[in-house]
Design an enzyme around this catalytic site. Structure first.
Site, PDB file in Angstrom:
ATOM      1  N   HIS A  13       0.600  -0.947  -0.282  1.00  0.00           N
ATOM      2  CA  HIS A  13      -0.158   0.395  -0.204  1.00  0.00           C
ATOM      3  C   HIS A  13       0.878   1.088   0.221  1.00  0.00           C
ATOM      4  O   HIS A  13       1.937   1.200   0.485  1.00  0.00           O
ATOM      5  CB  HIS A  13      -1.104  -0.039   1.003  1.00  0.00           C
ATOM      6  CG  HIS A  13      -0.196   0.441   2.263  1.00  0.00           C
ATOM      7  ND1 HIS A  13       0.200  -0.695   2.944  1.00  0.00           N
ATOM      8  CD2 HIS A  13      -0.201   1.196   3.331  1.00  0.00           C
ATOM      9  CE1 HIS A  13       1.580  -0.433   4.334  1.00  0.00           C
ATOM     10  NE2 HIS A  13       1.084   0.972   4.216  1.00  0.00           N
ATOM     11  N   ASP A  31       0.821   4.938   1.888  1.00  0.00           N
ATOM     12  CA  ASP A  31      -0.224   6.104   2.831  1.00  0.00           C
ATOM     13  C   ASP A  31      -0.597   7.284   2.450  1.00  0.00           C
ATOM     14  O   ASP A  31       0.444   7.910   1.608  1.00  0.00           O
ATOM     15  CB  ASP A  31       0.881   6.518   4.210  1.00  0.00           C
ATOM     16  CG  ASP A  31       2.110   5.246   4.972  1.00  0.00           C
ATOM     17  OD1 ASP A  31       1.330   3.779   4.650  1.00  0.00           O
ATOM     18  OD2 ASP A  31       2.738   5.347   5.152  1.00  0.00           O
ATOM     19  N   HIS A  65       4.811  -0.069  -0.073  1.00  0.00           N
ATOM     20  CA  HIS A  65       5.479  -0.215   0.909  1.00  0.00           C
ATOM     21  C   HIS A  65       4.834  -1.464   1.624  1.00  0.00           C
ATOM     22  O   HIS A  65       3.275  -1.902   1.600  1.00  0.00           O
ATOM     23  CB  HIS A  65       6.330   0.808   2.044  1.00  0.00           C
ATOM     24  CG  HIS A  65       5.630   1.119   3.402  1.00  0.00           C
ATOM     25  ND1 HIS A  65       4.453   1.950   1.938  1.00  0.00           N
ATOM     26  CD2 HIS A  65       4.483   0.572   3.932  1.00  0.00           C
ATOM     27  CE1 HIS A  65       3.440   2.983   2.732  1.00  0.00           C
ATOM     28  NE2 HIS A  65       3.619   2.025   4.194  1.00  0.00           N
ATOM     29  N   ARG A 111       8.065  -8.414  15.387  1.00  0.00           N
ATOM     30  CA  ARG A 111       8.480  -7.709  14.915  1.00  0.00           C
ATOM     31  C   ARG A 111       7.299  -6.380  14.952  1.00  0.00           C
ATOM     32  O   ARG A 111       5.908  -7.069  15.633  1.00  0.00           O
ATOM     33  CB  ARG A 111       7.972  -7.055  13.639  1.00  0.00           C
ATOM     34  CG  ARG A 111       8.522  -6.017  13.525  1.00  0.00           C
ATOM     35  CD  ARG A 111       7.940  -5.745  11.528  1.00  0.00           C
ATOM     36  NE  ARG A 111       8.036  -4.116  11.029  1.00  0.00           N
ATOM     37  CZ  ARG A 111       9.436  -3.683  10.699  1.00  0.00           C
ATOM     38  NH1 ARG A 111      10.382  -4.320  10.653  1.00  0.00           N
ATOM     39  NH2 ARG A 111       9.622  -2.334  10.129  1.00  0.00           N
TER      40      ARG A 111
END
Ligand SMILES: C=C1C[C@]23C[C@@]1(O)CC[C@H]2[C@@]12CC[C@H](O)[C@@](C)(C(=O)O1)[C@H]2[C@@H]3C(=O)O
Ligand SMILES: O=C(O)CCC(=O)C(=O)O
Ligand SMILES: [Fe+2]
Length: 334
Positions: A206, A208, A263, A273
């Protein structure tokens, strides 16, 4: 009383991706204290829409405190975490991302940074662990907002835009519509990796929608960015630095000179993570159009006129991987 529960999630809907071990060492690293920072920032925004900043001045203590609080929250029993969900869009979310069927190997907390929009769910997050968590979020968000504004001011200088706060004032506005997100990607099931050599997608590809995103993670890999030619490269984690994304809105404000970076995050097979991201956005009523000073003589806007509110409403009707800005591009002759 009827208790409505979320429909069961079909895990086979979560995409997988071939595991990659090689990491890319060409990500621009910008030292914010260097006299040349402004020119290097402009170059990085044009070439990658993504870069790392060092010498940012944020005390390490702010990052470690918040990360510890986030881990405490994600370690709570599922039933406690669910009390802060489902996300509307704010609150606790588990595997479902956004309202249109996207799923990933992730759980998260999404907040508005504007006290006017703090929902009862965000408050219930802090109820589990009130003052310490709330203070850790506030200290961290104030500090990364300062970094975002400094970066935007240096970019304005690099582009020779007057006044130098042309971008940063949108984030500093008391009505700025900015978000903050804590993401947790549990280790990807070992069996799946052993059988297929693939990892689960934590957060699908996607861009941002906002102006700028400031990301910090623990020492676990997973973040990938797309190069201009569409190839994916892995970003080596760095716990002392911030990674910055150009968002769709900065692409519009610079009339496409900067590109908003595509990203995604792949879950790691062994380690969790944890990432924290500040999404700096303008006030809802802000008209999003290229700044006159970035336009060359005779240059026309590539985009139709729209407000941030219109863009955000449209974004929330899309799936993660959709080209959201495409709907606002002028077609020939418009
Ligand atoms: C699928 C979606 C999730 C998202 C809203 C959307 O409809 C499309 C954009 C997504 C995104 C990506 C960046 C941020 O993580 C986010 C909070 C945002 O502002 O846009 C998410 C949205 C979300 O998770 O609610
Ligand atoms: O968690 C990450 O590292 C990135 C997540 C992301 O891109 C997002 O939340 O928009
Ligand atoms: Fe993102």
């Amino acid at each position: 009383m009827v208790v409505l529960s979320q429909p069961a999630l079909d895990f086979s809907l979560i995409k997988t991706c071939k595991s990659t071990t090689s990491s890319f060492n060409g990500i621009p690293v910008i030292d914010l204290s260097s006299p040349n920072a402004k020119n290097l920032l402009v170059k990085a925004c044009e070439e990658f829409g993504f870069f790392k900043v060092v010498n940012h001045g944020v005390p390490m203590e702010f990052m470690t405190k918040l990360e510890a609080e986030a881990i405490k929250f994600f370690d709570l029993p599922q039933s406690d975490k669910d009390k802060a969900g489902p996300p509307d869009p704010f609150g606790y979310g588990n595997k479902r991302i956004g309202p249109n069927g996207d799923v990933g190997w992730i759980e998260y907390l999404l907040f508005s940074t504007n006290p006017q929009f703090i929902s009862h769910k965000s408050i219930s997050i802090f109820r589990e662990n009130p003052e310490i968590f709330r203070c850790a979020v506030n200290d961290y968000v104030s500090a990364v907002k300062r970094v975002a504004c400094e970066v935007l001011e240096l970019i304005a200088e690099g582009l020779k835009i007057q006044p130098r706060n042309a971008f940063s004032k949108l984030l500093r506005d008391e009505k700025s519509d900015s978000f903050f997100r804590l993401n947790h990607y549990p280790p990807c099931p070992e069996l799946l990796q052993a059988l297929s050599g693939r990892n689960l997608v934590g957060f699908g590809e996607h861009t941002d929608p906002q102006i700028i995103s400031v990301l910090k993670s623990n020492d676990t890999t997973g973040l990938q960015i797309a190069m201009k030619d569409g190839t994916w490269v892995s970003v080596p984690p760095d716990t002392n630095s911030f990674f910055i994304n150009v968002g769709d809105s900065l692409q519009v404000l610079t009339n496409g000179r900067f590109r908003s970076v595509k990203h995604r995050v792949l879950a790691d097979s062994m380690k969790s993570r944890v990432s924290m991201i500040y999404f700096g956005g303008p006030p809802l009523s802000e008209k999003m159009s290229p700044l006159p000073s970035v336009m060359k003589e005779g240059e026309e806007s590539l985009y139709k006129e729209f407000t941030w509110c219109e863009y955000k409403m449209s974004a929330y009707k899309t799936r993660l991987a959709d080209n959201r800005l495409g709907l606002f591009e002028k077609t020939a002759g418009q």
